[in-house]
Structure formats: structure tokens, C-alpha cells
Design a protein around this motif. Sequence first.
Motif, short mmCIF file in Angstrom:
data_model
loop_
_atom_site.label_atom_id
_atom_site.label_comp_id
_atom_site.label_asym_id
_atom_site.label_seq_id
_atom_site.Cartn_x
_atom_site.Cartn_y
_atom_site.Cartn_z
N ARG A 161 -8.54 -1.16 0.38
CA ARG A 161 -8.72 0.05 -0.44
C ARG A 161 -7.37 0.63 -0.83
NH1 ARG A 161 -13.18 0.99 3.12
NH2 ARG A 161 -11.88 2.24 4.51
N GLY A 162 -6.43 0.61 0.10
CA GLY A 162 -5.09 1.11 -0.20
C GLY A 162 -4.39 0.28 -1.26
N GLN A 163 -4.55 -1.04 -1.19
CA GLN A 163 -3.94 -1.91 -2.19
C GLN A 163 -4.53 -1.66 -3.57
OE1 GLN A 163 -3.13 -6.04 -1.32
NE2 GLN A 163 -3.38 -5.72 0.88
N ARG A 164 -5.85 -1.50 -3.64
CA ARG A 164 -6.48 -1.21 -4.94
C ARG A 164 -6.02 0.14 -5.47
NH1 ARG A 164 -11.05 -3.54 -2.31
NH2 ARG A 164 -11.92 -1.47 -1.88
N ALA A 165 -5.88 1.11 -4.57
CA ALA A 165 -5.42 2.44 -4.98
C ALA A 165 -4.00 2.37 -5.53
CB ALA A 165 -5.48 3.41 -3.80
N ARG A 166 -3.14 1.59 -4.88
CA ARG A 166 -1.76 1.46 -5.38
C ARG A 166 -1.73 0.80 -6.75
NH1 ARG A 166 3.53 1.61 -5.00
NH2 ARG A 166 3.50 2.92 -3.16
N LYS A 167 -2.54 -0.23 -6.96
CA LYS A 167 -2.56 -0.90 -8.26
C LYS A 167 -3.00 0.07 -9.36
CE LYS A 167 -3.25 -5.59 -6.49
NZ LYS A 167 -4.21 -6.71 -6.33
N ARG A 168 -4.04 0.87 -9.07
CA ARG A 168 -4.50 1.85 -10.07
C ARG A 168 -3.40 2.87 -10.37
NH1 ARG A 168 -9.43 1.67 -6.98
NH2 ARG A 168 -8.75 3.49 -5.78
N THR A 169 -2.74 3.35 -9.31
CA THR A 169 -1.72 4.37 -9.48
C THR A 169 -0.50 3.82 -10.20
OG1 THR A 169 -2.49 5.30 -7.38
CG2 THR A 169 -0.48 6.22 -8.29
N THR A 201 0.83 -1.21 0.00
CA THR A 201 0.00 0.00 0.00
C THR A 201 0.86 1.26 0.00
OG1 THR A 201 -0.15 -0.10 2.43
CG2 THR A 201 -1.93 -1.11 1.17
N LEU A 202 1.69 1.42 1.01
CA LEU A 202 2.38 2.69 1.22
C LEU A 202 3.65 2.83 0.39
CD1 LEU A 202 2.35 5.33 2.94
CD2 LEU A 202 3.84 4.13 4.55
N THR A 203 4.61 1.95 0.59
CA THR A 203 5.95 2.17 0.04
C THR A 203 6.17 1.56 -1.34
OG1 THR A 203 6.87 0.16 1.04
CG2 THR A 203 6.89 2.17 2.38
N GLY A 204 5.42 0.50 -1.65
CA GLY A 204 5.73 -0.28 -2.84
C GLY A 204 6.73 -1.36 -2.49
N GLU A 205 6.72 -2.45 -3.23
CA GLU A 205 7.58 -3.58 -2.93
C GLU A 205 9.00 -3.36 -3.43
OE1 GLU A 205 5.29 -7.55 -2.92
OE2 GLU A 205 4.30 -6.39 -4.51
N ASN A 206 9.97 -3.71 -2.55
CA ASN A 206 11.41 -3.61 -2.85
C ASN A 206 11.87 -2.17 -3.08
OD1 ASN A 206 11.76 -6.48 -2.82
ND2 ASN A 206 10.79 -6.55 -4.84
N MET A 242 -3.51 5.25 -0.13
CA MET A 242 -2.31 4.46 0.10
C MET A 242 -1.71 4.78 1.47
SD MET A 242 -1.01 4.98 -3.81
CE MET A 242 0.75 4.84 -3.51
N VAL A 243 -1.69 6.07 1.81
CA VAL A 243 -1.17 6.48 3.12
C VAL A 243 -2.10 6.01 4.23
CG1 VAL A 243 -0.51 8.44 4.57
CG2 VAL A 243 0.01 8.47 2.11
N ASP A 244 -3.40 6.18 4.01
CA ASP A 244 -4.39 5.83 5.04
C ASP A 244 -4.37 4.35 5.38
OD1 ASP A 244 -6.62 6.77 6.74
OD2 ASP A 244 -7.81 5.42 5.49
N ALA A 245 -3.85 3.52 4.50
CA ALA A 245 -3.88 2.07 4.71
C ALA A 245 -2.72 1.55 5.55
CB ALA A 245 -3.87 1.37 3.35
N PHE A 246 -1.70 2.39 5.82
CA PHE A 246 -0.47 1.80 6.37
C PHE A 246 -0.66 1.21 7.77
CE2 PHE A 246 0.58 6.05 8.30
CZ PHE A 246 0.94 5.63 9.57
N GLY A 247 -1.59 1.73 8.56
CA GLY A 247 -1.78 1.20 9.90
C GLY A 247 -3.03 0.36 10.03
N ALA A 248 -3.52 -0.16 8.92
CA ALA A 248 -4.83 -0.82 8.94
C ALA A 248 -4.76 -2.25 8.43
CB ALA A 248 -5.81 -0.02 8.08
#
Length: 425
Positions: free
Chosen positions: A181-189, A76-81, A168-174
Amino acid sequence: MPKIPKENILSAALGLYNNGFTYVQDTRRKHESDIFQIDLLALKVICFGGEDAAQTFYDTDKFARKGAVPPPVQKTLTGENAIHTKDGEAHHNRKEMFMSLMTEENIKRLTERVQIELYKALHKWEDAESVVLFHEARVILCKAVCAWAGVPLTDEEAPYIARDFTLMVDAFGAVGPRNWRGQRARKRTERWMNGIIKKVRQLKLVPERGSALYLTANHKDVDGNVLDIPMATVELLNILRPTVAIAWYVTFSAHAFTTYPDSRLKFLMNVSDYRECFVHEVRRFYPFAPVMGARVKHEFDWHGYRFPKNSLVLLDMYGTNHDPRLWDSPQEFIPERFNNRQIKPFDFLAQGGGDPHQGHRCPGEWITIEVLKTFMGFLVEKVAFDVPQQDLSYDLSRMPTLPNSGFVMSCVSRKMVSSASAVKA
């Protein structure tokens, strides 16, 4: 050798659920210790805080970031790797790219873009019955940073891209729906940004040399290979997303102006560089990042306690920023505390600790400071508004958190003069 005080899984889960940002600090007080351990079945998590803990935590000989960022946060927040998971030469290689953007001239260009977008937004605000500052700020910052970075973005796209950045930011502690929702937002972005990077690689889009888009699209890793498109996308988003996340600090700054009315007038007058002090105090006082994680590289002792190899360790950032040993009256909002105060590398952890050129302190800290001064300066100098009755409380058990109303402004108008007597709200 003394044993590290322990919290069982039930106590830790209830503490995190009920207290969120203050959990680590509260538990340290409970044990009268700067350190304690959470037993999560097979996983042992060590939590510690304070200036000395921060200095140890940012020692790259003792700690590594690889394996410390949980997969839900990477998705969600940082992206993988991403850069947050790198150590050693690989980290320095990515960090140099980020730091090359942090010149005084570059940051000035960004604040000028923020000013342009603020003037555009003001036209709309004057015609609206009311506006929600958080929602407006995220769109303004998204449009400004994309223009600055060389990323094409239309006015029609901006609200949706800005919303996804904040999801994406809102998802980091959830966990659960917020994280999904954060994961879907990251995929779209990422799909959107992948297309832009591809156009650069195909020479269908030619960004300005030295811009964030140019640098990430052409960056080479330690082996001399150009980053693949997904990785270039991740790192470009790690420039854009944190800038949009300044919307949280903008909203908390407006909260401070309302809760501590003298601060608004002082910000307007800016005696003794009050604006810089105010921005620092907003970042210290208000909640944003509760903890930071790392893995122990090699077994070592700290104040008589043993840190086993590969242990997951959490640094109490919020608690360190509210540590009474470091800050007089830490639960009070006092911008003047930063007047003539030398900020040391490990006592103020709003955006990490240590040397931003070498370690894991956020390279965008200077951007945050200057953008906040610009944004809030515009609000006090150029804009008059009312603050209607609303719920400005925020929940410290929620990570991240925000005033519940998002800070509503009504009867917004353009100031004809810029003076203390013109302050309406």
C-alpha cells in the motif's frame, strides 16, 4: 579482543515480531552489553545503543548512509537515491537546500498556515458528532505545508494526498500488504508531484522565490546540473511528507493530555516554557523511529569490539531515548525533565543525533517542535471537546505505531474564553 554477543536469525525474528520498538534495548539488557550482532545468514547486522554509540554512529569518518536504507524503505518512505542515502559532498549539497528553509521567519510562516487550517477545520468539527484527530491532523498539516511550500493543492485533493503521505510512513516497518500500500501511495504521489515540477520547468507555474517548490525545482547537484524531475520530486516529498507525519506526534500529544491530565492544564498555563518541555517529552517518550541504519566505511574498534568494513549497523534510537543512564525514570512521562536541561547532540535521538547542518540529524526538527506547539496550543486554548470511551492503547510491536482509535474527539466546540476554567476535556 572480545567477541560481539550474537543473536541467531530465529531469535531475532521472534524478538522483532513480538517486541518491535523495544527489541534492541531488550536484547542489549539480556546480554548486559550495549552491543550485539544478529546473524541473518550471509548478512551480519550489528546493533548498539546509548549516548556513546550515537556519537560514534554519527561520525561520518566511520559510517556511510549509502547502502544502509533498505530498498522497501526507499520505495515507500524516503524515495530512491534521496538525501538519506547520500554522503560527503553530495549530502552537504542536498542538506544546504533543506537547511535554507529552516529560518525562523520561514518556520513562523508555516505555523501561521497551520493556524489558518485549524480554524477552517474547527468549523467542520463543530458540526460533526465526533472526529478522529489523527485523520484530521494529517489533512490540516498537508494543506498547511503545501501552501507554505508553494505546491498547489485543492480542498478536494487534500484528504487523498494526506492519506497517501501517511500510507508511505506507515509502510516503513512493514512487509506484505502494508508495504505494498505504501509503494502504491508513493507512485501516486510521485506522479502528482512530477506534474507540478514539470509545470515549474515549463514556466506554467511560477512558485515564490525561496519556497520549497522553487528550491527543489531549481536545485543543482555538486556537478552543477539541475536535478532531474524524478529526483526533484523525491526531495520535495521529503519536505512535505515529514511535516504531514507530525500527525503521529499530534495524536500522541493528545494521548498524553488524556493519560496525564495535569499536563494539559500545565500546557495551557505554560509556566517556565512548559510547552517546549512537553513537546520534547512527547518526542522522547512516545515511539516513532525505532532504529537508524548505516554502513561501516572502514574497519575500526569500539570499546574493544571490531566493526568490520561494510557491516550494516543499527543504532537503537528508541532505547537510547529510554536509557536509564541518560534519563531518570525513563518509562515515566515527565515534561519537567527538560526544564533547564541542556540537550546534547547524542543523548536525545527523537529525530537523529549530531549537528543538523553537517550530519544526518533531521533538518525539520525545528519545524516539528514549533508546529506541535502551535497545533496543541490551538487545541487547549481554542477548542473544548469530550474524549469518549475508546481504545487508546498502542502496540510497540508495530512500527510505526499509533493509539488504536486514532484519538476520537466528540462534542467539539469553540471556546469563548481561554482560561484554565474553560478546559472541558
